[in-house]
Structure formats: structure tokens, C-alpha cells
Scaffold this active site. Sequence first.
Site, PDB file in Angstrom:
ATOM      1  CG  HIS A  65      35.683  45.533  34.833  1.00 10.43           C
ATOM      2  ND1 HIS A  65      36.452  44.911  33.880  1.00 10.43           N
ATOM      3  CD2 HIS A  65      35.859  44.828  35.979  1.00 10.43           C
ATOM      4  CE1 HIS A  65      37.060  43.863  34.419  1.00 10.43           C
ATOM      5  NE2 HIS A  65      36.723  43.782  35.688  1.00 10.43           N
ATOM      6  CB  CYS A  86      40.338  47.357  29.255  1.00  8.21           C
ATOM      7  SG  CYS A  86      38.591  47.529  29.583  1.00  8.21           S
TER       8      CYS A  86
HETATM    9  N1  ARG Z   1      38.002  39.819  28.977  1.00 12.93           N
HETATM   10  C1  ARG Z   1      38.329  40.643  30.085  1.00 12.93           C
HETATM   11  C2  ARG Z   1      37.457  40.295  31.280  1.00 12.93           C
HETATM   12  O1  ARG Z   1      36.294  40.056  31.072  1.00 12.93           O
HETATM   13  C3  ARG Z   1      38.177  42.082  29.727  1.00 12.93           C
HETATM   14  C4  ARG Z   1      38.618  43.003  30.811  1.00 12.93           C
HETATM   15  C5  ARG Z   1      38.425  44.425  30.449  1.00 12.93           C
HETATM   16  N2  ARG Z   1      39.086  45.286  31.360  1.00 12.93           N
HETATM   17  C6  ARG Z   1      38.549  46.349  31.929  1.00 12.93           C
HETATM   18  N3  ARG Z   1      39.318  47.121  32.641  1.00 12.93           N
HETATM   19  N4  ARG Z   1      37.279  46.600  31.838  1.00 12.93           N
HETATM   20  O2  ARG Z   1      37.905  40.250  32.404  1.00 12.93           O
END
Ligand code: ARG
Length: 295
Positions: free
Chosen positions: A192, A288
Site C-alpha cells: 500500500h 493503517c
Molecule cells: N492485512 C491488511 C491487508 O493486507 C493490512 C492493511 C494495512 N492497511 C494499510 N493502510 N496499509 O489488507
Amino acid sequence: MAPPKHGPSRGPPVREEARLRPTPRESSPRRYLMCPPAHFAVTYSINPWMDPAKPVDLPLALAQWEDLRDRYRAFGHTVELLDPDPGLPDMVFAANGATVVGGRVLGARFAYPERAAEADAHLAWFRRNGWAEEDLRVPDHVNEGEGDFAVTASWILAGSGFRSSPLCRGEAQEFFGRPVIGLELVDPRYYHLDTALCVLDEERDEVMYFPEAFSPGSRAVLARLFPDALRATAEDAAALGLNAVSDGLHVLLPQTATGLFDPLRARGFEPVGIDLGELLKGGGSVKCCTQELRP
Ligand code: ARG
């Protein structure tokens, strides 16, 4: 009598002086949306950080998350709460559920079916909390909210490569009426945008980022838009140090990203180390867990 416009200058020229002392920083009150990790678990793996074989200490995850929430409140910010759903173990990562800019809400559309239902839970929260239907958009293209959108005064940055579709860029630009800059992510650990780049000061278009997480072309774009950016080392990126939240003064970031603390202080920020070790097992940290509701 008015002072002469071009009087003799005393001391070094302004530009040189500015380089010698850090920019004065000020925090501005923020409104955040968070979701307690009441049902947090790692039952599937959709990023390289997630290992379902590794146990999660749920009471510890909750305590760590509460600490983050309490710090925001202690700094004078408003924290709104979203009800956790027992069937959605990643819901604590509230940043992914929508993007709010200028009071308008672009809903999310998740890449993986495991998280798909989070999008509606977020939209329902906005509807219940007074947002008008014309300010809400159910997206046509995959976008994982603020996981892949970052907002500065001049631009919205949009990451793609692992989750959000490049097509969401045009949709976001049309909906928000702001220029959207696409950035390609290339390292699966930084799946991300908010794992590889953090906005430190929106008004000044000031960011920190880890160049190696981006394609060569995107690195060149970042260097052009943000020549004075703080560049993170591989170690600090690997500690998820860029998954941080700044209120203009305080920068809340994973406490193990120690290499970022001094460079942040040198710029006039106050780094605040946070321990979200349990949530790191899901591949997320401070940012996150935090969706910003921009008025
Ligand atoms: N386990 C989640 C996923 O892989 C973690 C998300 C993390 N969020 C972020 N904004 N990077 O989607």
C-alpha cells in the site's frame, strides 16, 4: 515613516537563515476514524507480513491500539469509532475503508474478497453520521482508501501495483476535483502507498518516503514533486516507519523506526514512537489504523 523597501540587509540572506533553523511546526486539530481490533486475527495471508501460523495476542493488540487512540485524544484530536465486525479480522485497518477530502467520501472497493464487506460498513458509518448522499461515492474501480491515497495541498497521490487499480486515479480526480498523481509500487512488502510514503505537512507538500518501494518512473516523479522530502532507509521502511500519521507537529510512527526520529526532529517535528507490534502481524501500523476525515 514607512521603512525603506530595500534597506541594507543585516545578517545572512533569508534563504540561508531558513536553512539553518528548523521550520516552526504547529499541530492542527484532526478528526480520525478508527476501529478497535476486537476481532483482529491473522486467519488468511494477503500480504507478506501475514503468517496465519503466528499467534496474535488479542488483549495486547487491543491495549496497543487503545494507546494510539488515547495519544490522538491527548493531542486534542477527535477520534470517531467504527463498530468492529466479528467476520472481518482486518477491520482495525480503518485507513483502507474510504478516503475523505473536503468533506466528500470516496468509498473503498477491496482487491481481496476477505475484506470486501468492510467497504459497506464504512459507507454505512458515513450515512449514519450525517454525510449527504451527494457527498458519497460508491467507487467503480478497486481502491483501498487511504491505504493507497495520500493527500497534500497540491495533489492526491495514488499508489497502485498491488491493491488499488490505476483506473481509480481518474475516478478520484473527477470526484474530488484535485490533480491525482499515480505512483507504481514494486516491492510486495510495501503493498500500500501508506507503507512507503507519509505526508508530514500537507500545506507545505512535505512528505517522507522510501524510494526503493517505487518504480524508476515513479521515483523520478517523487523527486520532481518533493525535492526536499525526507528519504527513509531500508531499515526504517522495514520497521514500517513510513506508516505514520502527522498532525503538522507530532509524527506518530512505529517506535522501532529509530532512524527517522532525528531527521524528523531536525525538521522541527516531534516524533512519537508507538508500539503496535501485534497489528504488525497483519501488515499494518499507525497509519493503517487511522482514517483522516478531512473537512
Ligand atoms: N492485512 C491488511 C491487508 O493486507 C493490512 C492493511 C494495512 N492497511 C494499510 N493502510 N496499509 O489488507
